[in-house]
Design a protein around this motif. Structure first.
Motif, PDB file in Angstrom:
ATOM      1  N   SER A 110      -0.426   3.233  -4.076  1.00 11.86           N
ATOM      2  CA  SER A 110      -0.098   4.644  -4.259  1.00 11.86           C
ATOM      3  C   SER A 110      -1.375   5.483  -4.336  1.00 11.86           C
ATOM      4  O   SER A 110      -1.487   6.512  -3.657  1.00 11.86           O
ATOM      5  CB  SER A 110       0.740   4.813  -5.521  1.00 11.86           C
ATOM      6  N   GLN A 114      -2.566   8.176  -1.429  1.00 11.62           N
ATOM      7  CA  GLN A 114      -2.662   9.593  -1.764  1.00 11.62           C
ATOM      8  C   GLN A 114      -4.086  10.119  -1.773  1.00 11.62           C
ATOM      9  O   GLN A 114      -4.283  11.334  -1.875  1.00 11.62           O
ATOM     10  CB  GLN A 114      -1.962   9.854  -3.098  1.00 11.62           C
ATOM     11  N   ALA A 118      -4.703   9.750   2.784  1.00 12.54           N
ATOM     12  CA  ALA A 118      -4.345  11.154   2.999  1.00 12.54           C
ATOM     13  C   ALA A 118      -5.441  11.881   3.765  1.00 12.54           C
ATOM     14  O   ALA A 118      -5.167  12.656   4.684  1.00 12.54           O
ATOM     15  CB  ALA A 118      -4.060  11.849   1.667  1.00 12.54           C
TER      16      ALA A 118
END
Length: 132
Positions: A110, A114, A118
């Motif tokens: 995660s 992110q 990203a």
């Protein structure tokens, strides 16, 4: 422990990466939920996916001379080495390391998605749009 599942919070808007990330989460969820007699099989599938997934992202970063490629690639290498170590331990009958990794890997993934992914996805969307 409930197996991990894909969440829209991990969507990056670059389908090649989003597809690989969804598959990673599915394979990790399968490994987390696997009974002992299927852990090696599901963990091996996770490792095989990670090899392709990480090498694809690494190739994009090399091709694009991406600014944070060194950090991103290093993280891939470290995690892949840990996944392989967990597989080796599980194949030898010691399931505890893979179980522990499976429990912790979701939080890492995660954060990785992110942050590092990203930034890469944003760059790849710009490059892809610019070349069309």
């Amino acid at each position: 422990m409930q197996a991990l599942k894909w969440t829209p919070a991990l969507w990056l808007g670059f389908e090649p990466m989003d597809g690989m990330n969804r598959e990673f989460m599915e394979r990790l969820g399968s490994a987390q939920a696997a009974p002992d007699d299927r852990l090696v099989e599901t963990w091996q599938a996770l490792v095989q996916h990670a090899v392709v997934h990480f090498s694809t992202e690494d190739a994009w970063m090399r091709r694009e001379a991406f600014a944070t490629a060194d950090q991103h690639t290093l993280e891939h290498r470290v995690v892949l080495n840990l996944l392989r170590e967990g597989l080796g331990q599980a194949q030898g009958g010691n399931l505890a390391p893979a179980r522990q990794m499976a429990a912790e890997l979701g939080a890492w993934f995660s954060r990785h998605t992110q942050s590092l992914d990203a930034a890469l996805a944003l760059h790849m969307r710009r490059v892809t749009t610019a070349t069309v």
